[in-house]
Design an enzyme around this catalytic site. Structure first.
Site, PDB file in Angstrom:
ATOM      1  N   THR A  49      14.069  -8.367  -2.098  1.00 54.52           N
ATOM      2  CA  THR A  49      12.743  -8.956  -1.919  1.00 54.52           C
ATOM      3  C   THR A  49      11.660  -7.900  -2.130  1.00 54.52           C
ATOM      4  O   THR A  49      11.879  -6.705  -1.902  1.00 54.52           O
ATOM      5  CB  THR A  49      12.573  -9.551  -0.508  1.00 54.52           C
ATOM      6  OG1 THR A  49      12.642  -8.501   0.465  1.00 54.52           O
ATOM      7  CG2 THR A  49      13.636 -10.593  -0.212  1.00 54.52           C
ATOM      8  N   CYS A  99       1.514  -4.744  -9.496  1.00 51.34           N
ATOM      9  CA  CYS A  99       2.809  -4.117  -9.756  1.00 51.34           C
ATOM     10  C   CYS A  99       3.723  -5.093 -10.500  1.00 51.34           C
ATOM     11  O   CYS A  99       3.496  -6.300 -10.493  1.00 51.34           O
ATOM     12  CB  CYS A  99       3.488  -3.726  -8.444  1.00 51.34           C
ATOM     13  SG  CYS A  99       2.618  -2.447  -7.537  1.00 51.34           S
ATOM     14  N   HIS A 137      10.460  -1.938  -8.528  1.00 53.81           N
ATOM     15  CA  HIS A 137       9.072  -2.261  -8.199  1.00 53.81           C
ATOM     16  C   HIS A 137       8.248  -1.043  -8.597  1.00 53.81           C
ATOM     17  O   HIS A 137       8.379   0.008  -7.983  1.00 53.81           O
ATOM     18  CB  HIS A 137       8.968  -2.514  -6.696  1.00 53.81           C
ATOM     19  CG  HIS A 137       7.587  -2.875  -6.223  1.00 53.81           C
ATOM     20  ND1 HIS A 137       7.397  -3.695  -5.143  1.00 53.81           N
ATOM     21  CD2 HIS A 137       6.352  -2.527  -6.645  1.00 53.81           C
ATOM     22  CE1 HIS A 137       6.093  -3.843  -4.920  1.00 53.81           C
ATOM     23  NE2 HIS A 137       5.440  -3.129  -5.828  1.00 53.81           N
TER      24      HIS A 137
END
Length: 172
Positions: free
Chosen positions: A27, A33, A50
């Protein structure tokens, strides 16, 4: 919300995670981003990263930047046995979150797509751009991803960001 038995692995800027555990859900929350979710459908292993910025800045090995983050994710999957020729990608994020600043989200999305094109990894699905943040859940053992739009949309300035990127795919 997680189902019984599922375990969340939350990643933040500059991080990535891989797993083949069917109970793991990776998650993250994305604004400008971008997160690339890569999956090997034969080995049933996947991972997500990420990253914050498209350009290498002063430290090209810093995983907050697109190329370093993408390379780190691919390397981790290959070390775990994934086959580069079977990898498929899904891209998420890249929103234009602040009207008075450059569209970093678009540049992030372009950097990820360019990396994948050069590596020969097909993008099978994406949800990129716009002005809304996203919550991402990615099941690395199945390659399934789910996006949740967060908050309200930012009013777009008079000059809208380019829509040359694929903004949405039919299936995520």
């Amino acid at each position: 919300m997680l189902t019984a038995g599922e375990r969340a692995l939350n990643i933040i800027q500059g991080e990535h995670a891989i797993s083949r555990d069917e109970n793991v859900v990776i998650t993250t929350i994305l604004g400008s981003c971008v997160s690339a979710c890569l999956f090997d459908p034969v080995l049933r292993i996947g991972g997500a990263n990420h990253f914050l910025l498209p350009d290498a800045g002063t430290d090209p090995a810093e995983h907050r930047y697109a190329t370093a983050a993408m390379e780190a994710l691919v390397r981790s999957l290959l070390r775990a046995g994934a086959d580069r020729g079977r990898l498929e990608a899904k891209l998420f994020g890249g929103a234009w979150r602040m009207a008075n600043l450059p569209d970093i989200g678009r540049r992030n999305a372009l950097a990820a797509a360019d990396f994948l094109r050069k590596e020969g990894i097909p993008v099978v699905s994406s949800d990129l751009g716009g002005t809304q943040a996203r919550g991402l859940r990615f099941w690395p053992a199945t390659g399934h991803a789910r996006i949740q739009r967060l908050g309200s949309q930012m009013p777009l300035p008079v000059e809208k960001p380019s829509t040359a990127l694929p903004m949405r795919a039919d299936r995520v």
